[in-house]
Design an enzyme around this catalytic site. Structure first.
Site, mmCIF file in Angstrom:
data_model
loop_
_atom_site.group_PDB
_atom_site.id
_atom_site.type_symbol
_atom_site.label_atom_id
_atom_site.label_comp_id
_atom_site.label_asym_id
_atom_site.label_seq_id
_atom_site.Cartn_x
_atom_site.Cartn_y
_atom_site.Cartn_z
ATOM 1 N N LYS A 166 41.196 79.937 114.283
ATOM 2 C CA LYS A 166 41.310 79.516 112.811
ATOM 3 C C LYS A 166 42.576 79.927 112.115
ATOM 4 O O LYS A 166 43.238 79.412 111.192
ATOM 5 C CB LYS A 166 40.160 79.993 111.964
ATOM 6 C CG LYS A 166 39.944 79.900 110.388
ATOM 7 C CD LYS A 166 38.892 80.631 109.847
ATOM 8 C CE LYS A 166 38.952 81.846 109.450
ATOM 9 N NZ LYS A 166 40.069 82.183 108.215
ATOM 10 N N ASN A 167 42.723 81.296 112.439
ATOM 11 C CA ASN A 167 44.086 81.971 111.789
ATOM 12 C C ASN A 167 45.398 81.311 111.940
ATOM 13 O O ASN A 167 46.401 81.518 111.384
ATOM 14 C CB ASN A 167 43.990 83.322 111.557
ATOM 15 C CG ASN A 167 42.816 83.824 110.973
ATOM 16 O OD1 ASN A 167 42.267 83.424 110.045
ATOM 17 N ND2 ASN A 167 42.466 85.208 111.152
ATOM 18 N N CYS B 112 38.071 85.125 101.986
ATOM 19 C CA CYS B 112 37.035 86.022 101.675
ATOM 20 C C CYS B 112 37.543 86.876 100.644
ATOM 21 O O CYS B 112 38.713 86.929 100.377
ATOM 22 C CB CYS B 112 37.139 86.751 103.006
ATOM 23 S SG CYS B 112 36.185 86.017 104.431
ATOM 24 N N ARG C 59 43.708 89.836 96.409
ATOM 25 C CA ARG C 59 44.512 89.321 97.509
ATOM 26 C C ARG C 59 45.718 89.000 97.099
ATOM 27 O O ARG C 59 46.254 87.617 96.697
ATOM 28 C CB ARG C 59 43.853 88.164 98.366
ATOM 29 C CG ARG C 59 42.702 88.819 98.986
ATOM 30 C CD ARG C 59 41.888 87.794 99.811
ATOM 31 N NE ARG C 59 42.541 87.767 101.161
ATOM 32 C CZ ARG C 59 42.184 87.174 102.047
ATOM 33 N NH1 ARG C 59 40.912 86.769 102.327
ATOM 34 N NH2 ARG C 59 42.765 86.929 103.330
ATOM 35 N N ASP D 130 52.489 88.113 96.030
ATOM 36 C CA ASP D 130 53.768 88.700 95.269
ATOM 37 C C ASP D 130 54.732 88.521 96.467
ATOM 38 O O ASP D 130 56.117 88.466 96.186
ATOM 39 C CB ASP D 130 53.602 90.051 94.835
ATOM 40 C CG ASP D 130 53.336 91.098 95.896
ATOM 41 O OD1 ASP D 130 51.937 91.123 95.893
ATOM 42 O OD2 ASP D 130 54.088 91.814 96.334
ATOM 43 N N GLN D 131 54.438 88.851 97.611
ATOM 44 C CA GLN D 131 55.643 88.807 98.661
ATOM 45 C C GLN D 131 56.127 87.474 99.077
ATOM 46 O O GLN D 131 57.206 87.245 99.398
ATOM 47 C CB GLN D 131 55.135 89.879 99.860
ATOM 48 C CG GLN D 131 54.734 91.293 99.683
ATOM 49 C CD GLN D 131 56.116 91.730 99.211
ATOM 50 O OE1 GLN D 131 57.145 91.818 100.000
ATOM 51 N NE2 GLN D 131 56.173 92.535 98.241
ATOM 52 N N ASP E 208 40.175 91.965 111.015
ATOM 53 C CA ASP E 208 39.058 90.965 111.189
ATOM 54 C C ASP E 208 38.122 91.485 112.309
ATOM 55 O O ASP E 208 37.140 90.522 112.258
ATOM 56 C CB ASP E 208 39.638 89.631 111.423
ATOM 57 C CG ASP E 208 40.161 89.131 110.379
ATOM 58 O OD1 ASP E 208 39.998 89.406 109.034
ATOM 59 O OD2 ASP E 208 41.015 87.954 110.506
ATOM 60 N N ARG F 140 32.349 79.626 108.502
ATOM 61 C CA ARG F 140 33.712 79.255 108.276
ATOM 62 C C ARG F 140 34.641 79.825 109.467
ATOM 63 O O ARG F 140 35.656 79.358 109.353
ATOM 64 C CB ARG F 140 34.300 80.427 106.990
ATOM 65 C CG ARG F 140 33.808 79.759 105.472
ATOM 66 C CD ARG F 140 34.251 80.731 104.633
ATOM 67 N NE ARG F 140 35.782 81.173 104.818
ATOM 68 C CZ ARG F 140 36.418 82.237 104.897
ATOM 69 N NH1 ARG F 140 35.816 83.165 104.335
ATOM 70 N NH2 ARG F 140 37.826 82.290 105.082
HETATM 71 C C1 UD1 Z 1 45.099 89.418 106.590
HETATM 72 C C2 UD1 Z 1 45.541 90.125 107.874
HETATM 73 C C3 UD1 Z 1 44.880 89.137 109.056
HETATM 74 C C4 UD1 Z 1 43.493 88.517 108.726
HETATM 75 C C5 UD1 Z 1 43.341 88.071 107.111
HETATM 76 C C6 UD1 Z 1 41.719 88.008 107.069
HETATM 77 C C7 UD1 Z 1 46.961 91.751 108.758
HETATM 78 C C8 UD1 Z 1 48.207 92.377 108.565
HETATM 79 N N1 UD1 Z 1 46.858 90.841 108.070
HETATM 80 O O1 UD1 Z 1 46.063 88.282 106.599
HETATM 81 O O2 UD1 Z 1 45.257 89.458 110.313
HETATM 82 O O3 UD1 Z 1 43.301 87.591 109.374
HETATM 83 O O4 UD1 Z 1 43.671 89.240 106.384
HETATM 84 O O5 UD1 Z 1 41.241 89.179 106.915
HETATM 85 O O6 UD1 Z 1 45.985 92.501 109.348
HETATM 86 N N2 UD1 Z 1 50.007 91.860 100.407
HETATM 87 C C9 UD1 Z 1 50.351 92.261 99.228
HETATM 88 N N3 UD1 Z 1 51.348 91.248 98.839
HETATM 89 C C10 UD1 Z 1 51.433 89.812 99.382
HETATM 90 C C11 UD1 Z 1 50.606 89.698 100.582
HETATM 91 C C12 UD1 Z 1 50.058 90.771 101.155
HETATM 92 O O7 UD1 Z 1 50.254 93.309 98.799
HETATM 93 O O8 UD1 Z 1 52.163 88.936 98.948
HETATM 94 C C13 UD1 Z 1 49.080 92.839 101.228
HETATM 95 C C14 UD1 Z 1 47.720 92.777 101.116
HETATM 96 O O9 UD1 Z 1 46.927 93.145 99.895
HETATM 97 C C15 UD1 Z 1 46.807 93.442 102.262
HETATM 98 C C16 UD1 Z 1 48.281 93.213 103.382
HETATM 99 O O10 UD1 Z 1 49.235 93.005 102.482
HETATM 100 O O11 UD1 Z 1 46.733 94.882 101.920
HETATM 101 C C17 UD1 Z 1 48.088 92.250 104.432
HETATM 102 O O12 UD1 Z 1 47.977 90.941 103.719
HETATM 103 P P1 UD1 Z 1 48.259 89.454 104.372
HETATM 104 O O13 UD1 Z 1 48.972 90.098 105.997
HETATM 105 O O14 UD1 Z 1 49.108 88.896 103.837
HETATM 106 O O15 UD1 Z 1 46.865 89.096 104.741
HETATM 107 P P2 UD1 Z 1 46.445 87.811 105.259
HETATM 108 O O16 UD1 Z 1 47.644 86.731 105.569
HETATM 109 O O17 UD1 Z 1 45.530 87.243 104.497
#
Ligand code: UD1
Length: 419
Positions: free
Chosen positions: A22-23, A117, A122, A125-126, A306, A400
């Site tokens: 899925k991811n 989820c 979430r 900003d990046q 996950d 999901r």
């Molecule tokens: C993350 C997981 C991914 C998992 C998904 C759902 C990691 C590195 N990523 O992916 O494997 O499938 O959750 O559980 O394990 N963050 C920021 N700013 C941003 C983007 C992210 O501060 O713009 C922080 C988030 O708060 C979090 C971390 O970075 O603490 C990882 O986020 P990210 O990898 O972007 O999340 P997902 O892509 O959802």
């Protein structure tokens, strides 16, 4: 799907064929927008998040065909720069990839909320920092985020504050058609990022450094359609393996990439679980139970966030776990909501900040509710390994991420019904 009814306590044994990830599927489906042509997806998992992504693409004008032989083709040519309703995009986190894809193709993108989820905040900003570096401007009004790059995107050096999977994927998609060279530093190295890069490369993009923390993209003015097989779902595989460990039989997952699951198989070995790794199979058995260990989640190749709740469930099982275990969650601070539900089943758990300690306890029947996708999987593991009848509400959250959940579970001897 509303409810999963489980009659727990049976030993589970057999083989599970793992579906597409899925991811990986979500960013790839949205990335197809930048190709402007037809793309064909093999092994696309038919889980609700993926179906929702196809609905969003359909809303934007894409023509979608479910072929008889199983593949899905998507003609992206007719896509127009519309804003999908928030009700559609807010139900899946993956809709955030619309930003990179629409920006690269049309020089503008709009998003009225992205879901997934609920782990507390979430942030994106990046993603936005990176789009800004590529030349996009940002504006928010009435709950809609709009990005614009009227002159087109321009390659840049982007250093992410953390190796975010979402930001790395979004920026890879956008940079594939930006003018010149983009370097993404501190990028994620997850298998789904490599899978996205492989898809974009098959569509004509130039990407280097895949699997490392520095991705270099040389933008091209046009991409073309591509055919891609979605990589196996390492989290689905890991969940069935955890189930095998919990229920004391011998469970084998087939069609996996064992290298993606090294953190899990290493953890199992440390716990004293028997692990057999083949070319595309992993089998586990723990007839006498296992030890609890300390696990810390982190970006790949560390232990995946996950698989955190599923591992936690193993540590709670009295009679199976021989000692306490702990999980330190370094990716999502509010990923512990499932612990409340496990407590309802009698689990003894101490949570402090980002660390939870689990003590093996005798679990009992209870009415429980899946708090989110992987938290729901953890409840399923706890219920299936415990004698008694369990009702897990909010089954849709679990659907999901798990394709053909009921038939796959029954295939290894689980007594479940999903309503
Ligand atoms: C993350 C997981 C991914 C998992 C998904 C759902 C990691 C590195 N990523 O992916 O494997 O499938 O959750 O559980 O394990 N963050 C920021 N700013 C941003 C983007 C992210 O501060 O713009 C922080 C988030 O708060 C979090 C971390 O970075 O603490 C990882 O986020 P990210 O990898 O972007 O999340 P997902 O892509 O959802």
């Amino acid at each position: 799907m509303r409810k999963i009814v489980v009659r727990g306590g049976a030993e589970l044994t057999g083989e599970v064929a793992v579906g597409g990830s899925k991811n990986a599927a979500l960013p790839i489906l949205f990335a197809g927008i930048v190709t402007e042509e037809t793309c064909v997806f093999y092994n696309l998992p038919r889980v609700s998040d993926v179906l929702r992504a196809l609905e969003i693409l359909h809303f934007l004008g894409a023509r979608i065909a479910f072929e008889k032989s199983g593949e899905v083709s998507v003609d992206y040519a007719p896509v127009t720069p519309k804003t999908p309703p928030a009700a559609l995009t807010s139900s899946i986190r993956g809709s955030v990839y619309l930003l990179g894809a629409m920006l690269a193709r049309f020089g503008e993108a709009a998003l009225a909320g992205a879901g997934g989820c609920d782990f507390g905040v979430r942030p994106i900003d990046q993603h936005l920092f990176g789009f800004g570096k590529l030349g996009a401007t940002e504006e928010r009004a009435e709950g809609v985020l709009r990005l614009r790059a009227e002159e087109g995107l321009c390659g840049a050096r982007i250093r992410l504050a953390m190796p975010s999977v979402g930001a790395s994927a979004n920026l890879l998609i956008a940079a594939s058609r930006a003018a010149g060279r983009t370097v993404i530093e501190n990028a994620a190295a997850e298998p789904h990022i490599a899978a996205l890069a492989a898809f974009l490369s098959a569509a004509g993009a130039h990407i280097e450094g895949v699997g490392t923390s520095t991705l270099t993209v040389i933008g091209v003015p046009r991409l073309h359609g591509a055919r891609v097989t979605i990589i196996p779902d390492m989290i689905e595989a890991g969940t069935y393996l955890a189930l095998g460990v919990a229920c004391g039989g011998r469970v084998r997952v087939r069609g996996v990439c064992p290298a993606h699951l090294t953190a899990l198989t290493d953890a199992f070995s440390e716990m004293g679980v028997g692990v057999e790794i083949g070319k595309d199979t992993i089998a586990v058995s723990a007839p006498e139970g296992y030890r609890g260990i300390d696990v810390e989640t982190g970006p790949y190749p560390a232990f995946p966030t996950d698989l955190h709740p599923q591992m936690a469930a193993l540590f709670c099982l009295g009679g199976r776990a021989g000692s306490k275990g702990s999980v330190t969650e370094n990716v999502w601070e509010s990923r512990f909501r499932y612990t409340e539900e496990l407590r309802r089943m009698g689990a003894r758990i101490d949570v402090e900040d980002r660390r939870a300690v689990f003590y093996p306890s005798a679990l009992t029947s209870a009415k429980i509710k899946a708090p989110d996708l992987r938290g729901g999987a953890a409840l399923l593991i706890a219920a299936l390994s415990t004698r008694g009848i369990f009702e897990i509400d909010n089954a849709g959250a679990v659907a999901r991420g798990y394709e053909h959940l009921e038939s796959k579970l029954r295939g290894i001897g689980a007594r479940v019904q999903i309503y």
